[in-house]
Design a protein around this motif. Structure first.
Motif, PDB file in Angstrom:
ATOM      1  N   ALA A 189       0.851  -1.181   0.000  1.00  0.00           N
ATOM      2  CA  ALA A 189       0.000   0.000   0.000  1.00  0.00           C
ATOM      3  C   ALA A 189       0.880   1.221   0.000  1.00  0.00           C
ATOM      4  O   ALA A 189       2.089   1.127   0.188  1.00  0.00           O
ATOM      5  N   SER A 190       0.285   2.365  -0.254  1.00  0.00           N
ATOM      6  CA  SER A 190       1.000   3.609  -0.022  1.00  0.00           C
ATOM      7  C   SER A 190      -0.042   4.679   0.209  1.00  0.00           C
ATOM      8  O   SER A 190      -1.224   4.472  -0.014  1.00  0.00           O
ATOM      9  N   LEU A 191       0.440   5.803   0.663  1.00  0.00           N
ATOM     10  CA  LEU A 191      -0.474   6.905   0.941  1.00  0.00           C
ATOM     11  C   LEU A 191      -1.023   7.480  -0.355  1.00  0.00           C
ATOM     12  O   LEU A 191      -2.087   8.085  -0.373  1.00  0.00           O
ATOM     13  N   PHE A 192      -0.301   7.275  -1.463  1.00  0.00           N
ATOM     14  CA  PHE A 192      -0.626   7.978  -2.696  1.00  0.00           C
ATOM     15  C   PHE A 192      -1.180   7.033  -3.752  1.00  0.00           C
ATOM     16  O   PHE A 192      -0.731   5.897  -3.879  1.00  0.00           O
ATOM     17  N   ASP A 193      -2.103   7.555  -4.496  1.00  0.00           N
ATOM     18  CA  ASP A 193      -2.834   6.747  -5.467  1.00  0.00           C
ATOM     19  C   ASP A 193      -1.934   6.264  -6.605  1.00  0.00           C
ATOM     20  O   ASP A 193      -1.287   7.061  -7.260  1.00  0.00           O
ATOM     21  N   GLY A 194      -1.932   4.975  -6.826  1.00  0.00           N
ATOM     22  CA  GLY A 194      -1.293   4.416  -8.009  1.00  0.00           C
ATOM     23  C   GLY A 194       0.196   4.156  -7.882  1.00  0.00           C
ATOM     24  O   GLY A 194       0.795   3.623  -8.799  1.00  0.00           O
ATOM     25  N   ILE A 195       0.821   4.561  -6.778  1.00  0.00           N
ATOM     26  CA  ILE A 195       2.260   4.302  -6.632  1.00  0.00           C
ATOM     27  C   ILE A 195       2.472   3.434  -5.399  1.00  0.00           C
ATOM     28  O   ILE A 195       2.527   3.930  -4.286  1.00  0.00           O
ATOM     29  N   SER A 196       2.502   2.120  -5.609  1.00  0.00           N
ATOM     30  CA  SER A 196       2.742   1.222  -4.476  1.00  0.00           C
ATOM     31  C   SER A 196       3.604   0.060  -4.957  1.00  0.00           C
ATOM     32  O   SER A 196       3.106  -1.013  -5.252  1.00  0.00           O
ATOM     33  N   PRO A 197       4.914   0.288  -5.083  1.00  0.00           N
ATOM     34  CA  PRO A 197       5.795  -0.756  -5.634  1.00  0.00           C
ATOM     35  C   PRO A 197       5.993  -1.940  -4.695  1.00  0.00           C
ATOM     36  O   PRO A 197       6.019  -3.079  -5.141  1.00  0.00           O
ATOM     37  N   GLY A 198       6.144  -1.678  -3.400  1.00  0.00           N
ATOM     38  CA  GLY A 198       6.186  -2.764  -2.416  1.00  0.00           C
ATOM     39  C   GLY A 198       7.309  -3.772  -2.581  1.00  0.00           C
ATOM     40  O   GLY A 198       7.102  -4.957  -2.330  1.00  0.00           O
ATOM     41  N   ALA A 199       8.500  -3.340  -2.980  1.00  0.00           N
ATOM     42  CA  ALA A 199       9.577  -4.297  -3.238  1.00  0.00           C
ATOM     43  C   ALA A 199       9.882  -5.154  -2.015  1.00  0.00           C
ATOM     44  O   ALA A 199       9.728  -6.369  -2.044  1.00  0.00           O
ATOM     45  N   ALA A 200      10.316  -4.470  -0.924  1.00  0.00           N
ATOM     46  CA  ALA A 200      10.674  -5.238   0.270  1.00  0.00           C
ATOM     47  C   ALA A 200       9.436  -5.607   1.077  1.00  0.00           C
ATOM     48  O   ALA A 200       9.432  -6.587   1.801  1.00  0.00           O
ATOM     49  N   SER A 201       8.362  -4.817   0.954  1.00  0.00           N
ATOM     50  CA  SER A 201       7.172  -5.089   1.753  1.00  0.00           C
ATOM     51  C   SER A 201       6.512  -6.397   1.346  1.00  0.00           C
ATOM     52  O   SER A 201       6.062  -7.153   2.184  1.00  0.00           O
ATOM     53  N   SER A 202       6.408  -6.646   0.032  1.00  0.00           N
ATOM     54  CA  SER A 202       5.670  -7.844  -0.351  1.00  0.00           C
ATOM     55  C   SER A 202       6.256  -8.608  -1.531  1.00  0.00           C
ATOM     56  O   SER A 202       6.124  -9.826  -1.585  1.00  0.00           O
ATOM     57  N   VAL A 203       6.932  -7.937  -2.471  1.00  0.00           N
ATOM     58  CA  VAL A 203       7.304  -8.627  -3.709  1.00  0.00           C
ATOM     59  C   VAL A 203       8.301  -9.761  -3.470  1.00  0.00           C
ATOM     60  O   VAL A 203       8.146 -10.856  -4.021  1.00  0.00           O
ATOM     61  N   VAL A 204       9.296  -9.519  -2.613  1.00  0.00           N
ATOM     62  CA  VAL A 204      10.306 -10.567  -2.394  1.00  0.00           C
ATOM     63  C   VAL A 204       9.641 -11.818  -1.824  1.00  0.00           C
ATOM     64  O   VAL A 204       9.905 -12.939  -2.269  1.00  0.00           O
ATOM     65  N   GLY A 205       8.727 -11.629  -0.874  1.00  0.00           N
ATOM     66  CA  GLY A 205       8.016 -12.774  -0.304  1.00  0.00           C
ATOM     67  C   GLY A 205       7.192 -13.507  -1.344  1.00  0.00           C
ATOM     68  O   GLY A 205       7.206 -14.744  -1.425  1.00  0.00           O
ATOM     69  N   MET A 206       6.487 -12.737  -2.158  1.00  0.00           N
ATOM     70  CA  MET A 206       5.629 -13.345  -3.178  1.00  0.00           C
ATOM     71  C   MET A 206       6.464 -14.114  -4.203  1.00  0.00           C
ATOM     72  O   MET A 206       6.124 -15.247  -4.568  1.00  0.00           O
ATOM     73  N   VAL A 207       7.569 -13.509  -4.639  1.00  0.00           N
ATOM     74  CA  VAL A 207       8.423 -14.171  -5.634  1.00  0.00           C
ATOM     75  C   VAL A 207       9.045 -15.442  -5.040  1.00  0.00           C
ATOM     76  O   VAL A 207       9.139 -16.473  -5.717  1.00  0.00           O
TER      77      VAL A 207
END
Lengths: 722, 240
Positions: free
Chosen positions: A267-285
């Motif tokens: 998630a992020s505070l701002f609309d449309g910009i939520s890359p989430g590299a360390a927050s979620s992508v590494v886990g998902m990959v």
């Protein structure tokens, strides 16, 4: 005649309009590419930002140091101001603005590559604090208490009294434009009043207000013929993939299932910009690669006593929407839809939590410190330590470590949902839970759930190695031997973690050590990370796209948006992840065409027709499927939204979001026009009055009318009424 | 702040014409008809000039080209208005209940001139006024915040000039005095060309020169209508 006049008028209106557009362009310059902070609501509060209906207007103040922010809130005379601040300084000044918002009209945050941002996270200090399971000690309200996300500003869950926009690094020229205008007009701060000032207007008006209860009520009631909707519940889809098909199992004696989960969303505070590299992508990959390699290790001809369901949970950033739904459905016997599990069918739940935060600091070494958290239960210590030891010893060969912590204070993860909703099994110890993360006491990721949590924060460099039309990826041994990547790179580390996890799971399923040579490929990790973090226009997604979709050009060259979004619209992230799972783990039938693929009996497997590696289309038999990720609060009848048991997040509806810069008038022009207008009108009125009254005396040489009418003729005519 | 700008500029541009209209035209239906007809004539002239501008594609970007045709068409329609009024004068007078109408031959010239001016002023200013509502003003790229007030002042100048030009033009036509007609056309070109100085942001120069032309034209129109400086001064003395 009338029509003709109308035509003329409309023609001129057209000209007038086009001219006015030109003047408009002279006055305003739109700020392109900004992402606005928007409003979300939960059962009791509203959170996020909204401008007024017309947008927030204020003179620009560039915040270069903390003193500028103090000057703005305390001494600014021409306010309320729009503060323009870089992400590097944002955390230092935001509390000042939140505490004294009267002189703040809005904030424009920009990312500047030349200033190092040490932390940028707007989630709570204790993410999802109020949906935590029993035993959590993280408290964001106690000043000295223990917290996971120490830098968290909690802005995502607070009501911000002014609008905010974010400009990414790629839009730095917009900031240069504002800076230029600021230098010309606003530099002399003490002489701001009575001068034309460079100003910015931020427009991001939100339709919803108060809380979810109110906005859902407003959305349900509609004026005659005009249905209005002011908010939508958050939600999307979960992805799950059973290793073995479960459709034909014996209902009475189902095979036990190991649940392996990770989150899709950030998630992020701002609309449309939520890359989430360390927050979620590494886990998902990591999860996707584990599934892929485990599938290749296990011979499908045999049957085993244990099954694994890999599950990607969505909406976890907002009080665990996805995992609450899964746990809720398991408790009701409704998940998965085919052959539902009962809570006792799951002996083990492994969550790949937030891993990736420590990657950047360990970029020069092969090691990667990992931690396994497990609830503090006496009766399943053996089960946990057996698993952790197996994984740990396997990781040791790669110089990676896994340290076990038995505590009830578990980092934010889906474990909390299971521990609350499936209390019976988690407390009795029949369901053992393990969370794998790469932080111990506090998050190593300083950009948790934020717009800046992009590929640079985990040190990801894309290698762009070609993939053949057979879909075979280079093996790690070859990659390392040829020097294409070195062992310190994150692709290698992630693939090694996936391999180790797959081997450990293999042992759980087969009760034997894995002796084969199959490994997860760093090459595949490289491609996957690129798809999620850099550009959706990537090899994997082109192969995993629906076979009947049009050209391949329709995928944007942007990172995959990972914000969960509203449940009414399905977003691409779970579809991408699900299709990748299907592509790597399913049976391929290239000889089947689309119509036959669609017609196959789907009772045991589902069939997807994807583009495939050579883009000609391939029919894939898979056990992968999607399930709804919407909070049980919106499913259960008469749920009390204020009770706080399930996630109640909704997102406000908005119409447009835009920002523009211009010079605001000081009022001197208006004053000049008023004085001149009053004088001119008075003179004209007096002269007209005087000349008309004394016309006979003034126009002594007046030319007389050419036709002199007689009284007789006028008399005749005047009897006629016309 | 910006709504004040809108109303102030409207007052500056249209306050004086409104006062003139209220005192001299509003009380007579025939004059109102003539004024509306004149305003419509101006619209037609502008339609034609815009068609020419639109048709000649290669010169479209040159404002000077469009301006020349606009002035020519306006003056042509002024002449047309003159012919029309002289033809219908007798009839208008008959149906009018106001016997004083037509006591001065140039009265109709004044009314039609005001109609011409008001319509041209409306066209010149409406789109500018629409943007004056704000919240922004000129200055981001170029221009100053005084753009709106100068536009309004120029508009007022053009409205009054059109009124006086009609008086001089009609008088010239009546007397076959080509100098008068010549002055009207010349000064129209002159003032229109002056507005090109606005591109260099020489607003003060434009306004000053235009108002000088306005004063000369006003005096001339006053003389055409039969006034003298002596009679004007005498009008302030006590009536005998």
């Amino acid at each position: 005649m009338k029509m003709y006049q109308l035509g003329v008028l409309s023609f001129f209106c057209f000209i007038a309009l086009s001219q006015s557009e030109r003047l408009h362009e002279q006055i305003y310059s739109s700020i392109e590419g900004g992402a606005a902070c928007f409003r979300r609501l939960n059962g009791t509060h509203q959170a996020g930002c909204s401008s007024t209906d017309k947008g927030a207007v204020g003179p620009v103040l560039m915040i270069k140091e903390i003193n500028d922010a103090l000057w703005l809130t305390q001494n600014g005379t021409a306010g309320p101001y729009i503060a323009v601040v870089s992400t590097a300084l944002f955390h230092d000044i935001i509390e000042e603005f939140m505490n004294n918002p009267t002189n703040v009209a809005g904030i424009l945050v920009y990312e500047d590559a030349y200033q190092i941002t040490s932390a940028f996270t707007h989630d709570s200090k204790c993410p999802n604090e109020y949906s935590s399971g029993p035993g959590s000690t993280c408290s964001s309200s106690e000043p000295e208490g223990f917290v996971w996300n120490e830098k968290g500003t909690d802005l995502m869950r607070r009501d911000i009294p002014f609008p905010m926009f974010f400009l990414p690094e790629s839009r730095i020229e917009e900031i240069k434009k504002i800076e230029e205008c600021y230098q010309r007009y606003n530099l002399d701060r003490n002489a701001h009043s009575g001068k034309p000032l460079c100003s910015v207007q931020l427009h991001s008006f939100m339709f919803a207000a108060v809380d979810t209860v109110v906005c859902l009520r407003r959305s349900a009631s509609s004026a005659i013929l005009t249905p209005t909707k002011v908010c939508d519940p958050l939600g999307d889809q979960n992805v799950y993939y059973p290793l073995f098909s479960r459709a034909k199992e014996n209902k009475e004696a189902k095979r036990p299932v190991i649940l392996v989960t990770a989150r899709i969303d950030t998630a992020s505070l701002f609309d449309g910009i939520s890359p989430g590299a360390a927050s979620s992508v590494v886990g998902m990959v990591t999860l996707l690669n584990t599934a892929e390699v485990l599938r290749s290790m296990i011979p499908m001809s045999k049957t085993y006593g244990t099954n694994v369901i890999f599950t990607l949970l969505n909406g976890e950033a907002f009080d665990y929407i996805g995992s609450q739904k899964v746990a809720y459905d398991i408790s009701r016997g409704a998940w998965p839809p085919i052959m539902p599990l009962s809570p006792t069918d799951i002996p083990l739940h492994i969550e790949l939590g937030q891993i990736g935060g420590a990657l950047l600091s360990h970029r020069d070494e092969e090691s990667w410190p990992l931690y396994a958290f497990t609830p503090n239960l006496s009766n399943n210590v053996d089960k946990v330590s057996e698993f952790v030891n197996a994984l740990s010893s396997d990781l040791k060969q790669y110089n990676m470590s896994l340290v076990m912590t038995a505590t009830d204070n578990i980092p934010p993860s889906s474990l909390h949902s299971f521990r609350r909703i499936l209390k019976n099994v988690t407390e009795s110890g029949s369901l053992t839970e393990i969370l794998i993360a790469d932080h111990n006491a506090q998050f190593t990721n300083m950009f948790y759930n934020s717009a800046l949590d992009d590929y640079t924060k985990i040190g990801f460099d894309y290698h762009n190695i070609t993939v053949g039309s057979d879909g075979i990826f280079l093996q790690n041994d070859e990659i390392l031997a040829k020097g294409i990547m070195n062992a310190t790179e994150i692709q290698v580390k992630i693939s090694r973690l996936a391999t180790s996890l797959a081997r450990t799971l293999y042992k759980k399923i087969t009760d034997e050590e894995y002796t084969g040579a199959n490994q997860a490929s760093a090459h595949l990790v490289d491609e996957m990370m690129y798809c999620f973090l850099r550009s959706q226009m990537c090899r994997l997604l082109l192969a995993a796209d629906y076979g009947n979709s049009g050209g391949t050009e329709n995928l944007p060259q942007k990172p995959t948006p990972l914000y969960v979004g509203v449940s009414a619209y399905s977003l691409t992230a779970p579809v991408f992840a699900g299709h990748m799972l299907a592509l790597f783990t399913g049976m391929h039938f290239p000889e089947l065409n689309r119509t036959t693929c669609d017609r196959i009996d789907k009772s045991e497997f589902s069939y997807l027709y994807l583009k495939g590696w050579n883009n000609t289309g391939v029919c894939i038999q898979t056990t992968m499927n999607f399930s709804q990720a919407i909070s049980p609060a919106f499913v259960e009848r008469d749920y009390d939204y204020a009770s706080g048991f399930y996630s109640t997040w909704t997102e406000s509806v908005w119409q447009t979001m835009w920002a523009r810069v211009f010079v605001a008038a000081s009022g001197n022009g208006a004053l000049a026009a008023f004085i001149a207008g009053a004088v001119a009108t008075a003179i004209a009125a007096f002269l007209t009055f005087w000349i008309q009254r004394n016309a006979q005396r003034i126009f002594i040489n007046a030319p007389t009318g050419s036709l002199v009418s007689t009284d007789a003729t006028t008399g005749i005519l005047r009897t006629v009424n016309c | 702040m910006t709504l004040a700008e809108f109303f102030s500029c409207s007052l500056l541009a249209f306050g004086a014409p409104l006062a003139m209209f209220a005192m001299t035209i509003a009380n007579d239906p025939v004059r109102i008809i003539i004024m509306i007809a004149a305003a419509f004539c101006w619209l037609l002239s502008f339609l034609l000039s815009s068609l020419v501008w639109y048709a000649v594609v290669p010169l479209r970007s040159y404002l000077a080209f469009g301006m020349v045709f606009a002035v020519i068409f306006q003056e042509a329609f002024r002449y047309g208005m003159y012919r029309l009024l002289r033809k219908t004068e007798a009839g208008l007078k008959e149906i009018s209940e106001n016997h004083e109408i037509g006591s001065n031959k140039l009265e109709m010239a004044y009314v039609s001139g005001l109609g011409f001016g008001v319509m041209s002023g409306a066209f010149a200013l409406v789109n500018v006024l629409a943007d004056s509502v704000g919240p922004g003003t000129l200055g981001l790229r170029n221009g100053t915040e005084y753009f709106f007030v100068t536009s309004a002042a120029m508009t007022l100048c053009m409205i009054l000039l059109n009124t006086f030009w009609s008086v001089i033009f009609f008088s010239g036509c009546d007397e076959n005095n080509y100098y008068k007609i010549g002055w009207v056309i010349f000064s129209h070109f002159l003032v229109s060309s002056l507005s090109f100085l606005n591109r260099q942001e020489l607003y003060a120069v434009t306004i000053l020169l235009s108002y000088i032309v306005l004063i000369i034209t006003a005096v001339q129109a006053y003389r055409c209508a039969g006034g003298t400086s002596k009679s004007f001064i005498e009008s302030f003395t006590v009536r005998s």
